[in-house]
Motif scaffolding. Structure first.
Motif, short mmCIF file in Angstrom:
data_model
loop_
_atom_site.label_atom_id
_atom_site.label_comp_id
_atom_site.label_asym_id
_atom_site.label_seq_id
_atom_site.Cartn_x
_atom_site.Cartn_y
_atom_site.Cartn_z
N ALA A 1 13.74 -29.14 -16.04
CA ALA A 1 14.83 -28.23 -15.70
C ALA A 1 15.26 -28.47 -14.25
O ALA A 1 14.48 -28.96 -13.43
N GLU A 2 16.52 -28.14 -13.95
CA GLU A 2 17.05 -28.19 -12.59
C GLU A 2 17.46 -26.77 -12.20
O GLU A 2 18.62 -26.39 -12.31
N PRO A 3 16.49 -25.99 -11.72
CA PRO A 3 16.75 -24.56 -11.49
C PRO A 3 17.56 -24.31 -10.22
O PRO A 3 17.63 -25.13 -9.31
N SER A 4 18.14 -23.12 -10.17
CA SER A 4 18.77 -22.61 -8.96
C SER A 4 18.75 -21.09 -9.03
O SER A 4 18.59 -20.51 -10.11
N VAL A 5 18.90 -20.44 -7.88
CA VAL A 5 18.92 -18.98 -7.83
C VAL A 5 20.01 -18.54 -6.86
O VAL A 5 20.11 -19.07 -5.75
N ASP A 6 20.82 -17.58 -7.29
CA ASP A 6 21.80 -16.93 -6.42
C ASP A 6 21.39 -15.48 -6.22
O ASP A 6 21.00 -14.80 -7.19
N ILE A 7 21.48 -15.00 -4.98
CA ILE A 7 21.03 -13.65 -4.66
C ILE A 7 22.10 -12.95 -3.82
O ILE A 7 22.59 -13.50 -2.84
N PHE A 8 22.44 -11.73 -4.23
CA PHE A 8 23.39 -10.89 -3.50
C PHE A 8 22.68 -9.58 -3.16
O PHE A 8 22.00 -9.01 -4.02
N SER A 9 22.86 -9.10 -1.94
CA SER A 9 22.16 -7.87 -1.55
C SER A 9 23.02 -7.04 -0.62
O SER A 9 23.71 -7.58 0.26
N VAL A 10 22.99 -5.72 -0.80
CA VAL A 10 23.69 -4.79 0.08
C VAL A 10 22.73 -3.65 0.45
O VAL A 10 21.79 -3.35 -0.29
N SER A 11 23.00 -3.02 1.59
CA SER A 11 22.15 -1.89 1.99
C SER A 11 22.94 -0.92 2.85
O SER A 11 23.92 -1.29 3.51
N LEU A 12 22.48 0.32 2.84
CA LEU A 12 22.96 1.36 3.74
C LEU A 12 21.77 1.88 4.53
O LEU A 12 20.71 2.18 3.95
N THR A 13 21.93 1.96 5.84
CA THR A 13 20.90 2.52 6.71
C THR A 13 21.47 3.75 7.41
O THR A 13 22.56 3.68 7.98
N TYR A 14 20.72 4.85 7.34
CA TYR A 14 21.22 6.09 7.93
C TYR A 14 20.15 6.68 8.84
O TYR A 14 18.98 6.76 8.47
N ARG A 15 20.55 7.05 10.03
CA ARG A 15 19.66 7.74 10.95
C ARG A 15 19.97 9.23 10.90
O ARG A 15 21.09 9.66 11.18
#
Length: 446
Positions: free
Chosen positions: A415-429
């Motif tokens: 196999a010729e694998p690959s991975v795509d990753i998307f990430s979002v975040s909210l930080t609140y004080r």
């Protein structure tokens, strides 16, 4: 108290959602990217030194002391792995043609998965309290071509985890902070494969399946040093977690065909050591380095035991230890916008000798980029993307291969694998930020 109640509610919601985490993207079935959108943009460089924001708590509990006041962060990460095994062996192709079956697997990664994570801390003088929720391990593997020859090694496989870690940190002085966390971890696994001998149609081939779950404890400890202006060093240790799985084994043939048989198995997940270094160069640039060693060699041969103690079968892995090295940089475009990028390389725990069609893991190069935007002095948004270039992943299941998963049927593919990753975040004080960082020379940014 209102802010505390709100944080508890949001963290509970995040923890409950973690049972959906099902796609591996780090070595073997480890889930590195579910921990932080800020971290993903840096390829997790500086994870142990506080450089990836509040998500650093999951790497090093002492990093909780780098973020003054009361803070919460909520992350959502989408992981899309792609891998398809194509047969490269004339014997395997001949067997498939003889039986009138497809030889390749089709995509084994499915449609990917969302992995949530959350972090909260509260400062009480020099003492910091908080918790993390995450999914440190996960896997979902199901060949798209369900009537192929490969189903004799994998019809479906899933591993789901949920980890909740109460964390405490102590700022000893202006140079040293210590931290510790207790890991409460739940795991659920399910494995299924077709059996031989092979009848006329693959659809009528019975399956054998293994299901089990468990709840177990572990710990994390760490330290953070700030020896000079703008520098932060971090080191942490994550303990092994031993899961005593209880579940059922359902055979496809014989007198117990279709009858779930109670079984048990001890699953030892690896311990690891993580180091990080973050350096503020000036009012615009910050650089980060990171390293991680994971003791995957403890994940070896796992006996499946019946209620009377006899061994029914083995799950054979025989993994090697893995190493992960990363570097990243952040550029503060203005008071609100931050740009970041990272690169990393990981030496996989899965060697060519032991690889199976369940997982297409191999050494990999990470490239990532991200942005952060400070909407107000209390609210921050981060988004990142990473692409993983995974080396070609061959599978050799033959009598001469010494592959511990070989089961009488020869199967050779790649196999010729690959991975795509998307990430979002909210930080609140939750409280009003102070003008100065809690740690002189630290990398904290409000």
């Amino acid at each position: 108290m209102a802010s505390l109640r709100s944080a508890l509610v949001l963290a509970t919601v995040s923890a409950a959602a973690l049972v959906a985490a099902t796609s591996a993207n780090a070595s073997s079935f480890s889930l590195r990217s579910g921990q932080s959108a800020q971290g993903l943009g840096l390829s997790f460089a500086g994870g142990a030194s506080g450089g990836i924001g509040l998500g650093s708590m999951a790497w090093n509990p002492a990093a909780i002391t780098l973020f003054p006041g009361r803070n919460s962060q909520f992350n959502a990460t989408y992981i899309l792995p792609q891998a398809e095994y194509d047969v490269t062996d004339p014997v395997t192709l001949g067997t498939a043609r003889l039986l009138g079956l497809p030889a390749g697997t089709g995509n084994i990664g499915g449609n990917g998965a969302f992995v949530p994570a959350s972090y909260t801390n509260f400062q009480v003088g020099d003492l910091y309290l908080g918790w993390t929720t995450g999914a440190p391990y996960g896997l979902s593997s199901k060949p798209e071509t369900q009537n192929s020859l490969a189903t004799f090694y994998n019809r479906s496989a899933s591993i789901r985890t949920l980890n909740f870690s109460p964390t405490i940190g102590w700022r000893v002085n202006d140079m040293l902070s210590l931290g510790a966390a207790v890991q409460f971890q739940y795991i659920d696994i399910g494995l299924k494969r077709a059996l031989t001998p092979i009848p006329t149609t693959i659809a009528s081939v019975p399956s054998t399946s293994l299901e089990g779950d468990d709840f177990a404890l572990g710990f994390r400890v760490g330290a953070v040093l700030t020896p000079w202006e703008g520098a932060t060093f971090g080191i942490s240790y994550r303990s092994t977690i031993e899961h005593d799985l209880s579940g059922t084994l359902t055979a496809g043939v014989g007198p117990t065909a279709g009858i779930p048989i109670p079984v048990s198995a001890r699953l030892q997940l690896p311990d690891s050591i993580t180091v990080g270094y973050s350096q503020v160069l000036n009012d615009r640039w910050t650089v980060h380095l990171g390293g991680e060693w994971t003791n995957w060699s403890v994940f070896d041969n796992i006996p499946i035991r019946l209620a009377n103690g006899t061994v029914q079968n083995f799950l054979n892995f025989e993994y090697d230890d893995s190493v992960y090295l990363s570097a990243g940089a952040e550029y503060k475009w203005n008071d609100r916008l931050t740009l970041r990028a990272g690169v990393a390389y990981e030496w996989s725990a899965v060697s060519d000798r032991v690889r199976t069609v369940i997982i297409s893991d191999n050494d990999r190069l990470w490239l990532s980029a991200g942005v952060g935007y400070q909407f107000t002095e209390q609210l921050r948004f981060d988004a990142s993307y990473a692409h993983l270039f995974v080396e070609e992943a061959p599978v050799t299941l033959t009598a001469a291969s010494n592959n511990p998963s070989f089961q009488q049927l020869q199967y050779v593919a790649s196999a010729e694998p690959s991975v795509d990753i998307f990430s979002v975040s909210l930080t609140y004080r939750w409280d009003r930020p102070q003008a100065a960082s809690a740690v002189p020379g630290g990398v904290y940014k409000p």
